[in-house]
Design a protein around this motif. Structure first.
Motif, PDB file in Angstrom:
ATOM      1  N   ALA A  68      11.892  65.456  84.232  1.00 12.40           N
ATOM      2  CA  ALA A  68      11.509  66.794  83.791  1.00 12.40           C
ATOM      3  C   ALA A  68      10.630  66.743  82.551  1.00 12.40           C
ATOM      4  O   ALA A  68       9.791  67.625  82.332  1.00 12.40           O
ATOM      5  N   ALA A  69      10.801  65.694  81.741  1.00 14.21           N
ATOM      6  CA  ALA A  69       9.979  65.516  80.548  1.00 14.21           C
ATOM      7  C   ALA A  69       8.637  64.868  80.871  1.00 14.21           C
ATOM      8  O   ALA A  69       7.834  64.621  79.966  1.00 14.21           O
ATOM      9  N   GLU A 100      16.429  64.479  83.707  1.00 11.40           N
ATOM     10  CA  GLU A 100      15.886  64.859  82.398  1.00 11.40           C
ATOM     11  C   GLU A 100      14.639  64.040  82.078  1.00 11.40           C
ATOM     12  O   GLU A 100      13.660  64.569  81.534  1.00 11.40           O
ATOM     13  N   LEU A 101      14.659  62.764  82.415  1.00 13.85           N
ATOM     14  CA  LEU A 101      13.494  61.899  82.198  1.00 13.85           C
ATOM     15  C   LEU A 101      12.295  62.417  82.981  1.00 13.85           C
ATOM     16  O   LEU A 101      11.185  62.545  82.442  1.00 13.85           O
ATOM     17  N   ARG A 143       8.192  61.806  82.182  1.00 14.67           N
ATOM     18  CA  ARG A 143       8.237  60.403  81.743  1.00 14.67           C
ATOM     19  C   ARG A 143       8.765  59.498  82.844  1.00 14.67           C
ATOM     20  O   ARG A 143       9.381  59.956  83.808  1.00 14.67           O
TER      21      ARG A 143
END
Length: 330
Positions: free
Chosen positions: A301-302, A298-299, A304
């Motif tokens: 994919a954002a 998720e990190l 970041r």
């Protein structure tokens, strides 16, 4: 039959127009240009129809089903087909040096393999032992050509080369256990050294991986192999690629796999500051323990990343959860 060469001459003129669809009027103009003797001839229609039939049979063009009322009938238009590409000429295969005879079974040997083949024929078999990067520069002009591994069927023996394993900076922790904890960056290494000195637990040695240098230095551990290797680095593409590759190198040399220091990564996810990063490859997320993969994906994919320096002295001094996963077990 058409006069010899009439159909070929017509096709050449049609292709020179640069168009793929040519109407009947265009066919007549092209035919007169291709076969000047047909101009004003009573046989012109028959000759054009025969030339078109010959080109259609050869697959060079496709006439429309609709025709005029003449005799013989002519199509309203034709569509030129794309000419078949000439088969690519393959360069004559170089003979393989006896030491590279296995390359003959490789479907598409890497260019580096062919360069080594030429080097062997040019006297490489008499070359003295050298560092792998030195040999790579000598043969390919790129000192890093073999950093990602040797293409089949190359071996260090064929190259008369050896990988130079630079020693890793390590600090022994008196009273500690059999685990080596490797840290990517210098500040976090120092903060963990301060935190572990008084109570090292299972960590007997703290190592500074120095970023990507860890991949090159991990073989040096073979002189005094640890019982287990744990790693803590940045949460970004490079930060995961480094331990994943180092783990493969370690296991190839008979060392333990490099495993994540799970508690420290959890602390980083809890206290880290997400910062902008470029698109990240998710492949090496699999190196992490299953419970960490989802949040890290998720990190990424954002767009970041998180720097490990967020797990500093304040975080390390505020609890013990970061010590999870530092034991010698799997």
């Amino acid at each position: 039959m058409t006069p010899a060469g009439s159909a070929a001459a017509l096709l050449a003129v049609l292709r020179d127009t640069g168009r793929t669809r040519i109407d009947r009027a265009g066919l007549w103009r092209a035919f007169v240009d291709a076969v000047p003797s047909a101009h004003g001839s009573a046989d012109a229609r028959r000759l054009l129809a025969a030339a078109l039939d010959e080109l259609a049979a050869a697959g060079a063009l496709i006439p429309t089903a609709a025709t005029d009322d003449g005799s013989p009938p002519l199509p309203r238009a034709v569509r030129l087909t794309r000419p078949a590409a000439a088969p690519a000429l393959r360069p004559a295969a170089d003979p393989w040096h006896p030491e590279l005879s296995a390359a003959a079974a490789v479907r598409a040997p890497a260019e580096a393999v062919r360069q080594v083949n030429r080097w062997l024929f040019a006297g490489g078999t008499r070359a003295p032992l050298a560092g792998l990067r030195e040999r790579a520069l000598e043969i390919t002009g790129d000192e890093k050509a073999f950093d990602a591994g040797l293409p089949v069927p190359l071996t260090p023996q064929i190259l008369r080369a050896e990988r130079v394993a630079l020693p890793m900076h390590r600090e022994r922790l008196p009273g500690g256990g059999p685990v080596l904890l490797v840290v990517e960056n210098a500040d976090t290494f120092h903060s963990l050294l301060l935190a572990l000195r008084a109570d090292p637990g299972p960590v007997g040695t703290l190592g500074w991986g120095a970023g990507n240098a860890f991949v090159s230095s991990v073989p040096s551990l073979a002189a005094d192999p640890p019982a287990a290797i744990r790693y803590f680095g940045d949460l970004d593409a490079a930060g995961l690629r480094i331990p994943a590759r180092a783990s493969a190198v370690a296991q190839a040399g008979g060392l333990p796999a490099v495993r994540p220091a799970t508690g420290l990564y959890r602390a980083l996810l809890a206290h880290g500051r997400p910062a902008p990063a470029g698109p990240a490859d998710h492949t090496d997320v699999e190196w992490l323990d299953p419970g960490l993969r989802g949040p890290v994906r998720e990190l990424f994919a954002a767009g970041r990343r998180m720097a490990q320096e967020a797990v500093g002295r304040r975080v390390l001094g505020s609890g013990r959860d970061w010590r999870d996963g530092l034991g010698p077990g799997p």
